[in-house]
Enzyme design. Structure first.
Site, PDB file in Angstrom:
ATOM      1  N   LYS A 199       7.515 -28.547   6.605  1.00 17.79           N
ATOM      2  CA  LYS A 199       8.106 -27.497   7.430  1.00 17.79           C
ATOM      3  C   LYS A 199       6.972 -26.700   8.060  1.00 17.79           C
ATOM      4  O   LYS A 199       6.312 -25.903   7.387  1.00 17.79           O
ATOM      5  CB  LYS A 199       8.986 -26.552   6.604  1.00 17.79           C
ATOM      6  CG  LYS A 199       9.825 -25.682   7.534  1.00 17.79           C
ATOM      7  CD  LYS A 199      10.220 -24.358   6.934  1.00 17.79           C
ATOM      8  CE  LYS A 199       9.303 -23.237   7.296  1.00 17.79           C
ATOM      9  NZ  LYS A 199       9.147 -22.947   8.717  1.00 17.79           N
ATOM     10  N   GLU A 274      -0.750 -21.295  -2.225  1.00 15.99           N
ATOM     11  CA  GLU A 274      -2.009 -20.846  -1.584  1.00 15.99           C
ATOM     12  C   GLU A 274      -1.633 -19.620  -0.771  1.00 15.99           C
ATOM     13  O   GLU A 274      -0.992 -19.740   0.267  1.00 15.99           O
ATOM     14  CB  GLU A 274      -2.554 -21.926  -0.637  1.00 15.99           C
ATOM     15  CG  GLU A 274      -2.851 -23.261  -1.281  1.00 15.99           C
ATOM     16  CD  GLU A 274      -4.202 -23.311  -1.947  1.00 15.99           C
ATOM     17  OE1 GLU A 274      -4.890 -22.276  -2.004  1.00 15.99           O
ATOM     18  OE2 GLU A 274      -4.554 -24.385  -2.446  1.00 15.99           O
ATOM     19  N   CYS A 308      -7.137 -16.999   5.907  1.00 20.25           N
ATOM     20  CA  CYS A 308      -6.775 -16.493   4.572  1.00 20.25           C
ATOM     21  C   CYS A 308      -7.983 -16.026   3.788  1.00 20.25           C
ATOM     22  O   CYS A 308      -7.929 -15.031   3.078  1.00 20.25           O
ATOM     23  CB  CYS A 308      -6.013 -17.555   3.798  1.00 20.25           C
ATOM     24  SG  CYS A 308      -6.914 -19.105   3.697  1.00 20.25           S
ATOM     25  N   GLU A 405      -3.919  -7.023   2.949  1.00 13.41           N
ATOM     26  CA  GLU A 405      -4.352  -8.070   3.881  1.00 13.41           C
ATOM     27  C   GLU A 405      -3.869  -7.693   5.285  1.00 13.41           C
ATOM     28  O   GLU A 405      -2.681  -7.426   5.482  1.00 13.41           O
ATOM     29  CB  GLU A 405      -3.751  -9.418   3.470  1.00 13.41           C
ATOM     30  CG  GLU A 405      -4.213 -10.548   4.362  1.00 13.41           C
ATOM     31  CD  GLU A 405      -3.574 -11.896   4.004  1.00 13.41           C
ATOM     32  OE1 GLU A 405      -2.352 -11.935   3.795  1.00 13.41           O
ATOM     33  OE2 GLU A 405      -4.312 -12.885   3.950  1.00 13.41           O
TER      34      GLU A 405
HETATM   35  P1  NAD Z   1       4.536 -16.611   5.807  1.00 13.45           P
HETATM   36  O1  NAD Z   1       4.555 -16.439   4.331  1.00 13.45           O
HETATM   37  O2  NAD Z   1       5.309 -15.666   6.636  1.00 13.45           O
HETATM   38  O3  NAD Z   1       5.077 -18.067   6.203  1.00 13.45           O
HETATM   39  C1  NAD Z   1       4.518 -19.250   5.656  1.00 13.45           C
HETATM   40  C2  NAD Z   1       5.552 -20.342   5.729  1.00 13.45           C
HETATM   41  O4  NAD Z   1       6.630 -19.988   4.864  1.00 13.45           O
HETATM   42  C3  NAD Z   1       6.168 -20.532   7.116  1.00 13.45           C
HETATM   43  O5  NAD Z   1       6.394 -21.904   7.346  1.00 13.45           O
HETATM   44  C4  NAD Z   1       7.487 -19.780   6.999  1.00 13.45           C
HETATM   45  O6  NAD Z   1       8.465 -20.265   7.868  1.00 13.45           O
HETATM   46  C5  NAD Z   1       7.858 -20.085   5.555  1.00 13.45           C
HETATM   47  N1  NAD Z   1       8.816 -19.125   4.974  1.00 13.45           N
HETATM   48  C6  NAD Z   1       9.101 -17.863   5.369  1.00 13.45           C
HETATM   49  N2  NAD Z   1      10.076 -17.331   4.586  1.00 13.45           N
HETATM   50  C7  NAD Z   1      10.393 -18.282   3.679  1.00 13.45           C
HETATM   51  C8  NAD Z   1      11.314 -18.321   2.595  1.00 13.45           C
HETATM   52  N3  NAD Z   1      12.096 -17.305   2.290  1.00 13.45           N
HETATM   53  N4  NAD Z   1      11.364 -19.456   1.848  1.00 13.45           N
HETATM   54  C9  NAD Z   1      10.552 -20.506   2.114  1.00 13.45           C
HETATM   55  N5  NAD Z   1       9.681 -20.519   3.143  1.00 13.45           N
HETATM   56  C10 NAD Z   1       9.591 -19.418   3.911  1.00 13.45           C
HETATM   57  O7  NAD Z   1       2.999 -16.665   6.199  1.00 13.45           O
HETATM   58  P2  NAD Z   1       2.389 -16.779   7.662  1.00 13.45           P
HETATM   59  O8  NAD Z   1       2.582 -15.456   8.310  1.00 13.45           O
HETATM   60  O9  NAD Z   1       2.884 -18.009   8.340  1.00 13.45           O
HETATM   61  O10 NAD Z   1       0.844 -17.031   7.336  1.00 13.45           O
HETATM   62  C11 NAD Z   1      -0.037 -16.035   7.054  1.00 13.45           C
HETATM   63  C12 NAD Z   1      -0.241 -15.893   5.567  1.00 13.45           C
HETATM   64  O11 NAD Z   1      -0.646 -17.142   5.007  1.00 13.45           O
HETATM   65  C13 NAD Z   1      -1.347 -14.928   5.215  1.00 13.45           C
HETATM   66  O12 NAD Z   1      -0.947 -14.124   4.127  1.00 13.45           O
HETATM   67  C14 NAD Z   1      -2.492 -15.836   4.802  1.00 13.45           C
HETATM   68  O13 NAD Z   1      -3.433 -15.244   3.951  1.00 13.45           O
HETATM   69  C15 NAD Z   1      -1.759 -16.942   4.156  1.00 13.45           C
HETATM   70  N6  NAD Z   1      -2.591 -18.163   4.126  1.00 13.45           N
HETATM   71  C16 NAD Z   1      -3.127 -18.560   2.933  1.00 13.45           C
HETATM   72  C17 NAD Z   1      -3.944 -19.679   2.878  1.00 13.45           C
HETATM   73  C18 NAD Z   1      -4.549 -20.160   1.567  1.00 13.45           C
HETATM   74  O14 NAD Z   1      -5.028 -21.290   1.519  1.00 13.45           O
HETATM   75  N7  NAD Z   1      -4.553 -19.362   0.523  1.00 13.45           N
HETATM   76  C19 NAD Z   1      -4.231 -20.402   4.044  1.00 13.45           C
HETATM   77  C20 NAD Z   1      -3.674 -19.951   5.239  1.00 13.45           C
HETATM   78  C21 NAD Z   1      -2.853 -18.830   5.273  1.00 13.45           C
END
Ligand code: NAD
Length: 502
Positions: A199, A274, A308, A405
């Site tokens: 997804k 992650e 991240c 963050e």
């Molecule tokens: P997000 O948590 O909003 O979304 C991530 C994914 O989860 C998307 O595909 C989203 O559609 C999905 N999602 C949203 N609500 C959901 C739910 N209720 N159930 C299941 N899936 C759901 O994050 P984002 O805004 O897309 O990305 C930014 C975040 O990701 C930042 O906090 C960043 O630090 C983190 N990140 C972490 C890493 C790592 O390796 N630790 C790498 C990249 C980004």
């Protein structure tokens, strides 16, 4: 497609292949077929450098997830995929890596258009990283094995272990490195023999959909890789709860990760999380300040700070604090802010209007709390979601900009006197994704490394990522590892076998 986007793509002379892909109606990829969402719903794809509409993508439903799970299950439970020999899986993964390489320019353009990132970095980091990840894991299928052991029990036994793939793996991916993060999850899952459902984030589905076409071309059997686009609260939530899925591997924010983890563990799935970060950077008084400033600026402003493990909290030893800030500001001044497709872009727009609003509100909060704004802070007076790289000085540990963050080009700095103080400041965070140390004194560096609560420690560098090394966080940055041989343990079950011998 809006006129503003059409003009933008023309201005930067994007390839015919990308134009052809964008002109097609976008569909999801389920069981080897390109399909609409079950209820026909779609959502808009907005280009961040212009704010204009690019295309529309299907908004999947829980029933679409059901169909993808059925397809993935069929392949895992007796389909062509589960009957492939390890070297045959290797060949298919190498073929997929070759196709990614062949279409690298097109994939880099799609990343830049969809996410707003610099097309140069998309090429050099995202697409190169995606290829490298598939090539690295393509080598593993023939090297996975269990152990044969000699038990001490009375009697005569053959005792050994087998490594078996977990089953159907759901990958939920964020928008900051769409294709590369997907590759981190998919390449290893396919290498061990799992089947998959991806997804992509709703903001960035395009490169993953193009990748689906390459999967088809590679000869990987239908149903082994499925792509369901759509809302996190619908598609992602259905994946976390689905009883036909054996593992969820999630990269995204800490609050959503907590929710996904709770649901997935509640129905006995394996989970890798992650999550977010607020990574500390320690600049010691013996560091080469010029090269440290260059690396720190790269480590926080690359991808417009939407990284991240970005080094967003910088602690500098007091005697060199002012000198370091001067170097840092001088480097930051040279970073070109431009649309993602500009070949010289270093800092592109933020991914969305919402992300720009969030980051701007943090910059305001920093000023209200009394941090000293020494560089940037404004948004650019042009279309798109641009914010200047921003540096705060004299920040205090309790400030919101230090604790939370931000996920934008905002750096907070302060000074410390003793190394013990630096360790306390660095560890004073809910997160534990990464940390960095700038110093030329090896004994100080080696003393600090074990004291830092972080999944990765960079020394005189930042965000050096390679598929041979594991990546993952401590504390609220999650658990489980992507990449490296370590990831294979998170995608396999170990079965113990006892056979009584005469
Ligand atoms: P997000 O948590 O909003 O979304 C991530 C994914 O989860 C998307 O595909 C989203 O559609 C999905 N999602 C949203 N609500 C959901 C739910 N209720 N159930 C299941 N899936 C759901 O994050 P984002 O805004 O897309 O990305 C930014 C975040 O990701 C930042 O906090 C960043 O630090 C983190 N990140 C972490 C890493 C790592 O390796 N630790 C790498 C990249 C980004």
């Amino acid at each position: 497609m809006d006129k503003s986007v059409r003009n933008y793509l023309k201005q930067y002379d994007i390839s015919d292949a990308t134009q052809r892909f964008l002109a097609k109606p976008q569909k999801m990829f389920i069981n080897g077929a390109w399909v609409d969402s079950g209820n026909g719903a779609v959502f808009d794809v907005i280009e961040p450098s212009t704010g204009g509409l690019v295309t529309r993508v299907p908004s999947g439903t829980a029933e679409d997830v059901d169909r993808a799970v059925e397809a993935a299950r069929r392949q895992f439970d007796g389909g062509a995929w589960c009957r492939l020999k390890p070297l045959e899986r290797e060949r298919l993964l190498h073929r997929l890596a070759d196709l990614i390489e062949k279409h690298g320019e097109e994939l880099a353009e799609l990343e830049a258009i969809d996410m707003g990132k610099s097309v140069k970095f998309a090429r050099e980091i995202d697409i190169q990283g995606t290829m490298d990840t598939f090539r690295y894991f393509a080598g593993w299928p023939s090297k996975l094995h269990g152990r044969t052991v000699e038990p001490s029990l009375p009697g005569n036994y053959l005792a050994y272990t087998r490594k078996e793939p977990l089953g159907v793996v759901a990958a939920i991916v964020p928008w900051n490195f769409p294709l590369q993060t997907m590759a981190w999850k998919l390449a290893a899952a396919l290498a061990v023999g799992c089947t998959t459902i991806v997804k992509p984030a709703e903001l960035t589905s395009l490169s993953t959909l193009r990748f689906g076409e390459l999967v088809q071309e590679s000869g990987i059997p239908d149903g082994v890789v499925n792509i369901v686009t759509g809302r996190g609260s619908v598609v992602g939530a259905a994946m976390s709860a689905h009883r036909g899925i054996n593992k969820v591997t999630f990269t995204g924010s800490t609050p959503v990760g907590r929710e996904v983890g709770r649901t997935a563990v509640g129905n006995f799935k394996h989970v890798t999380l992650e999550l977010g970060g607020k990574s500390p950077v320690l600049v010691l008084d013996d560091a080469d300040l010029r090269s440290a400033a260059l690396a720190v600026a790269n480590g926080v402003f690359f991808n417009s700070g939407q990284v991240c493990d970005a080094g967003t909290r910088v602690y500098v030893q007091k005697t060199v604090y002012e000198a370091f800030l001067e170097e840092l500001v001088a480097v930051t001044r040279t970073l070109k802010i431009a649309p993602g497709l500009d070949p010289d872009c270093f800092i592109g727009p933020l991914v969305s209007a919402q992300q720009k609003k969030v980051v701007s509100s943090y910059i305001e909060a920093g000023q209200c709390e009394g941090a000293e704004l020494i560089y940037g802070g404004g948004s650019l007076d042009r279309p798109g979601y641009f914010i200047e790289p921003t540096i705060f000085a004299k920040c205090q540990p309790e400030m919101k900009i230090v604790r939370e963050e931000i996920f934008g080009p905002v750096l907070v700095t302060s000074s410390f006197e003793k190394l013990d103080d630096a360790v306390s400041l660095a560890n004073d965070s809910a997160f534990g994704l990464a940390a960095a140390i700038y110093s030329n004194d090896l004994s100080r560096v080696h003393t600090l490394i074990p004291r830092l609560h972080a999944g990765t420690v960079y020394v005189n560098a930042h965000s050096t990522i390679d598929p041979c090394m594991p990546f993952g966080g401590f504390k609220a940055s999650g658990f489980g590892k992507d990449l490296g041989p370590e990831q294979l343990d998170y995608l396999t079950e170990t079965k113990a076998i006892w056979i009584t011998l005469p």
